[in-house]
Design an enzyme around this catalytic site. Structure first.
Site, PDB file in Angstrom:
ATOM      1  N   ASP A  21      28.985  49.940  44.187  1.00 45.93           N
ATOM      2  CA  ASP A  21      30.419  49.881  44.436  1.00 45.93           C
ATOM      3  C   ASP A  21      30.761  51.066  45.324  1.00 45.93           C
ATOM      4  O   ASP A  21      30.829  52.202  44.876  1.00 45.93           O
ATOM      5  CB  ASP A  21      31.192  49.948  43.110  1.00 45.93           C
ATOM      6  CG  ASP A  21      32.701  49.860  43.326  1.00 45.93           C
ATOM      7  OD1 ASP A  21      33.145  50.023  44.484  1.00 45.93           O
ATOM      8  OD2 ASP A  21      33.416  49.636  42.337  1.00 45.93           O
ATOM      9  N   LYS A  62      39.516  50.564  50.168  1.00 49.34           N
ATOM     10  CA  LYS A  62      39.984  51.871  50.665  1.00 49.34           C
ATOM     11  C   LYS A  62      39.713  52.082  52.171  1.00 49.34           C
ATOM     12  O   LYS A  62      40.380  51.446  52.975  1.00 49.34           O
ATOM     13  CB  LYS A  62      39.456  52.982  49.771  1.00 49.34           C
ATOM     14  CG  LYS A  62      39.942  52.724  48.321  1.00 49.34           C
ATOM     15  CD  LYS A  62      39.702  53.790  47.290  1.00 49.34           C
ATOM     16  CE  LYS A  62      40.415  53.382  46.004  1.00 49.34           C
ATOM     17  NZ  LYS A  62      39.619  53.333  44.813  1.00 49.34           N
ATOM     18  N   TYR A  98      34.659  53.200  37.422  1.00 47.07           N
ATOM     19  CA  TYR A  98      35.768  52.271  37.592  1.00 47.07           C
ATOM     20  C   TYR A  98      35.422  51.279  38.683  1.00 47.07           C
ATOM     21  O   TYR A  98      34.944  51.671  39.747  1.00 47.07           O
ATOM     22  CB  TYR A  98      37.041  53.034  37.969  1.00 47.07           C
ATOM     23  CG  TYR A  98      38.252  52.141  38.171  1.00 47.07           C
ATOM     24  CD1 TYR A  98      38.800  51.428  37.105  1.00 47.07           C
ATOM     25  CD2 TYR A  98      38.861  52.013  39.421  1.00 47.07           C
ATOM     26  CE1 TYR A  98      39.909  50.607  37.285  1.00 47.07           C
ATOM     27  CE2 TYR A  98      39.974  51.201  39.602  1.00 47.07           C
ATOM     28  CZ  TYR A  98      40.503  50.499  38.539  1.00 47.07           C
ATOM     29  OH  TYR A  98      41.595  49.694  38.711  1.00 47.07           O
TER      30      TYR A  98
END
Ligand code: PLP
Length: 421
Positions: free
Chosen positions: A238, A266, A143
């Site tokens: 990522d 995050k 994702y």
């Protein structure tokens, strides 16, 4: 009158699609009404009815120091007094950028944005602008946020041009996204060969944590590095989940493989909305206003968000033993869950995922063998016992510095009780 989660969810559904601002929060896959949260502290989260839960979600990763860390909260409180946003340069942006570039070898320059999605979207544009190539290789089950080009996964497991995963994504937006199998270098090499002159980049979660936790197999990342070099493509890690979590330098430092570009989200915002992308100087110099790859943001580098990020990263830098501790906790929890369940429990650092299958899980297809009905049954019982895990099989359990061995033992014992009922 005091409100309940049920009452609030009914109100929410009338005015927000599905009652939420992000889909998994709706608890749809586990067939429950979501808990509305009032507050959190350390590794405990409290719903508005006043129930306390041991929280293994940690806002999906950012709260590596636990919720409402006193230093982070205090720094934010002080900073708020000076104004919330200026849309102009502040020292805080420089400070956060320096904290990262001076401690992470492969990042010379960095640009702050507001989410992981935005970081990925911008890094892909930069990779295309820099290489002057069009295609992107991503992996099934990884994702990378919800930008159009990333909303594709495997149709049939065959490596073909991507079909959009969401309504509203045009064939055109997805057709330059090529899909490879995680932990399968041959699948990447085949795509590189087929599209020889036109692959701008390979983007990968250097440990996948959005199909459950699926660590990179030995040699996988190094193999990607060589393939990218051979075919003139950029390698993008990522690190929205793994960054500042597996190590301060993220998965790149953990595995010792250097990407060209990295995306963050995050943890970098310490609980505030921050994302970032960074990497080698000669690539980053192509970003506007220095270069021709445009990217901007009204609230990017927001002073309050920068403050939360700085205080979080500073603590991680000043107490490197934090990583030894939470990683040891991760291994301990994984061992315990494996022992009592017999299921496949994947773990790396402070990320843990119990798959409801006994087969090894190394990619998207094997992850899909998990018994999601079994998961949702256990999820509901865990919640009733005061343990809050993500309401989906395909998410990680996130540990933070507030966890104790006793709490992990309680968790393992509760799983055992539920699974043997
Ligand atoms: C969460 C996540 C994103 C998206 O970040 P948002 O801040 O939710 O937009 C991108 N990549 C990975 C690996 C993620 O886990």
């Amino acid at each position: 009158m005091s409100k309940t989660s049920q009452q609030l969810f009914e109100r929410a559904q009338k005015v927000m699609p599905g009652g939420v601002n992000s889909p998994v929060r709706a608890f749809k896959s586990v067939g429950l009404t979501p808990k509305f949260i009032d507050k959190a502290k350390g590794n405990k989260i409290y719903d508005i009815e006043g129930n306390e839960y041991l929280d293994y979600v940690g806002s999906w990763g950012p709260m590596i120091l636990g919720h409402a860390d006193p230093k982070v909260v205090q720094a934010v409180q002080c900073r708020v007094e000076k104004g919330l946003s200026f849309g102009a340069c502040t020292e805080l942006e420089v400070e956060l950028a320096e904290l990262i570039t001076s401690n992470i070898q492969h990042i010379d320059m960095i640009r702050m944005v507001n989410s992981g999605t935005e970081a990925v979207m911008s890094a892909l544009r930069l990779a295309r602008g820099y290489t002057k190539k069009n295609k992107i290789i991503k992996f099934e089950g990884c994702y990378h946020g919800h930008s159009d080009a990333m909303l594709v996964k495997a149709g049939s497991g065959a490596m073909t041009f991507g079909d959009p995963d969401s309504a509203g994504v045009t064939k055109g937006a997805a057709e330059d996204t090529l899909l490879a199998r995680y932990n399968d270098l041959n699948s990447v090499e085949a795509l590189m060969k087929e599209n020889k002159e036109d692959v701008a980049c390979v983007i990968v979660e250097a440990t996948a944590a959005n199909m459950g936790v699926v660590p990179a197999a030995a040699g996988f990342l190094a193999g990607l590095r060589s393939l990218c070099d051979q075919y003139g493509a950029l390698l993008i890690f990522d690190e929205v989940i793994t960054g500042f979590r597996l190590a301060f330098g993220g998965a790149a430092a953990y595995f010792g493989v250097m990407p060209d570009l990295v995306t963050y989200g995050k943890i970098i915002g310490g609980g505030m909305p921050v994302g970032a992308y960074g990497g080698r100087r000669e690539i980053m110099e192509n970003v506007s206003p220095m270069g021709s790859v445009y990217q901007a943001g009204t609230l990017s580098g927001n002073p309050i968000a920068m403050t939360a990020g700085i205080e979080t990263l500073k603590q991680l830098l000043s107490e490197p033993e934090i990583y030894d501790r939470i990683n040891e906790m991760g291994a301990y929890l994984a061992d315990g869950l494996r022992r009592i369940s017999g299921f496949t429990v994947n773990n790396i650092g402070s990320l843990v995922c119990m798959f409801y299958t006994k087969e090894p899980v190394a990619d998207y297809d094997s992850a899909c063998k998990s018994d999601t009905v079994g998961f949702s049954h256990v999820f509901r019982e865990l919640l009733a016992e005061g343990i809050y895990v993500a309401p989906s099989q395909y998410e990680a359990m996130f540990l933070n510095t507030a966890f104790t061995k006793e709490e992990l033992n309680f968790t393992i014992e509760t799983y055992r009780k539920i699974l043997t009922r």
